[in-house]
Write an enzyme that holds these catalytic residues in place. Structure first.
Site, PDB file in Angstrom:
ATOM      1  N   GLY A  12       0.776  -1.233   0.000  1.00 16.59           N
ATOM      2  CA  GLY A  12       0.000   0.000   0.000  1.00 16.59           C
ATOM      3  C   GLY A  12       0.808   1.283   0.000  1.00 16.59           C
ATOM      4  N   SER A  13       2.041   1.240  -0.493  1.00 14.91           N
ATOM      5  CA  SER A  13       2.840   2.477  -0.457  1.00 14.91           C
ATOM      6  C   SER A  13       2.315   3.516  -1.455  1.00 14.91           C
ATOM      7  CB  SER A  13       4.324   2.187  -0.698  1.00 14.91           C
ATOM      8  OG  SER A  13       4.557   1.787  -2.027  1.00 14.91           O
ATOM      9  N   ASN A  14       1.756   3.083  -2.563  1.00 12.61           N
ATOM     10  CA  ASN A  14       1.161   4.057  -3.492  1.00 12.61           C
ATOM     11  C   ASN A  14      -0.087   4.693  -2.884  1.00 12.61           C
ATOM     12  OD1 ASN A  14       2.509   4.326  -6.246  1.00 12.61           O
ATOM     13  ND2 ASN A  14       2.608   2.124  -5.883  1.00 12.61           N
ATOM     14  N   ARG A  65     -14.843 -14.664 -10.806  1.00 10.97           N
ATOM     15  CA  ARG A  65     -14.395 -13.286 -10.959  1.00 10.97           C
ATOM     16  C   ARG A  65     -15.564 -12.285 -10.938  1.00 10.97           C
ATOM     17  NH1 ARG A  65      -9.599 -12.127 -12.502  1.00 10.97           N
ATOM     18  NH2 ARG A  65      -9.232 -13.960 -13.789  1.00 10.97           N
ATOM     19  N   HIS A 109       1.436   0.872 -13.098  1.00  8.15           N
ATOM     20  CA  HIS A 109       2.198  -0.315 -13.502  1.00  8.15           C
ATOM     21  C   HIS A 109       3.685   0.041 -13.498  1.00  8.15           C
ATOM     22  CE1 HIS A 109       2.842  -4.167 -15.418  1.00  8.15           C
ATOM     23  NE2 HIS A 109       3.659  -3.577 -16.261  1.00  8.15           N
TER      24      HIS A 109
HETATM   25  C1  GRF Z   1       3.723  -1.202  -7.389  1.00  7.49           C
HETATM   26  O1  GRF Z   1       4.997  -1.483  -7.922  1.00  7.49           O
HETATM   27  C2  GRF Z   1       2.721  -0.999  -8.492  1.00  7.49           C
HETATM   28  O2  GRF Z   1       3.266  -0.400  -9.634  1.00  7.49           O
HETATM   29  C3  GRF Z   1       2.300  -2.411  -8.812  1.00  7.49           C
HETATM   30  O3  GRF Z   1       2.256  -3.049  -7.572  1.00  7.49           O
HETATM   31  C4  GRF Z   1       3.151  -2.403  -6.658  1.00  7.49           C
HETATM   32  C5  GRF Z   1       2.336  -2.004  -5.476  1.00  7.49           C
HETATM   33  O4  GRF Z   1       3.102  -1.472  -4.436  1.00  7.49           O
HETATM   34  N1  GRF Z   1       1.046  -2.410  -9.525  1.00  7.49           N
HETATM   35  P1  GRF Z   1       2.383  -0.800  -3.192  1.00  7.49           P
HETATM   36  O5  GRF Z   1       1.409  -1.820  -2.627  1.00  7.49           O
HETATM   37  O6  GRF Z   1       1.675   0.432  -3.669  1.00  7.49           O
HETATM   38  O7  GRF Z   1       3.481  -0.480  -2.216  1.00  7.49           O
END
Ligand code: GRF
Length: 220
Positions: A12-14, A65, A109
């Protein structure tokens, strides 16, 4: 104020980067109203709870799904969500989900799409020997990692890199371009035209790689 949902499966860092951008006022026109995960143990769910957000685990066990996605869409509708942000969400969306939020789902991505779609994009980049890779934020369509591109960042790939070191370098830029994409989205500065995204760039958009105006005609 646009109502945002985040779907995630892990760290969840994003999500945190977007949350911080909302807290510090970089993203002014959006707020996260719910965080949903297919993984009960996802760190991102805990971060959401710690920040007082509604954090919901939806168990995928024994569901196909579309059945699963119908459950998610129902929650999103209940929360009156405008935009869905996929942030490390490790499931492919059904047509039902994509069509329920047509042009209203974003994904990030860790590669310069359309190169290296799918899993282990950073490893694919190293195996191919590319000199540059990066990250892409795009709208989600029914085809995996294939929708209209909103912003991209570029990082070098060194001979000494392995999957971890490249992932780390790319991740730092993910934390800049995802908030930027959400800012542009929530300020109504994105327009999809024939499968391309036209951005109403502002001189203040601070991540120069993504803003052709800052780089000048010859780029950066
Ligand atoms: C990131 O590298 C994103 O690009 C990919 O999955 C990863 C998620 O990282 N889709 P985080 O959970 O946001 O830390």
């Amino acid at each position: 104020m646009y109502r945002l949902a985040v779907l995630l499966s892990g760290r969840g860092s994003n999500f945190e980067a977007i949350l911080n951008a909302i807290k510090n006022g970089y993203i002014k026109n959006g707020k996260i109203v719910v965080v949903i995960s297919n993984n009960k143990e996802a760190r991102g769910l805990k971060v959401a709870k710690d920040n007082g957000l509604d954090a919901i685990f939806v168990d995928p066990k024994g569901k196909d799904r579309e059945t699963y996605d119908r459950e998610i869409v129902e929650i999103l509708k209940k929360y009156d969500v405008d935009y869905v942000l996929l942030a490390g969400y490790m499931r492919i969306l059904s047509g039902y989900f994509v069509n329920s939020f047509k042009n209203r789902i974003l994904n990030i991505h860790p590669a310069l799409l359309p190169s290296f779609k799918g899993l282990h994009a950073q490893r694919q980049a190293i195996e191919k020997g590319v000199r540059f890779s990066g990250a892409t934020v795009h709208f989600v369509t029914e085809n995996l990692d294939d929708g209209p591109i909103i912003v991209q960042s570029v990082v070098p790939v060194y001979d000494s890199d392995d999957e971890d070191s490249l992932s780390e370098r790319i991740l730092k830029t993910e934390h800049k371009i995802y908030p930027l994409a959400v800012k542009l989205l929530t300020e109504d500065r994105l327009k999809i035209n024939n499968g391309r995204v036209l951005v109403d760039w502002d001189e203040a958009d601070d991540f120069y790689v993504t803003n052709p105006k800052v780089g000048g005609e010859d780029g950066v």
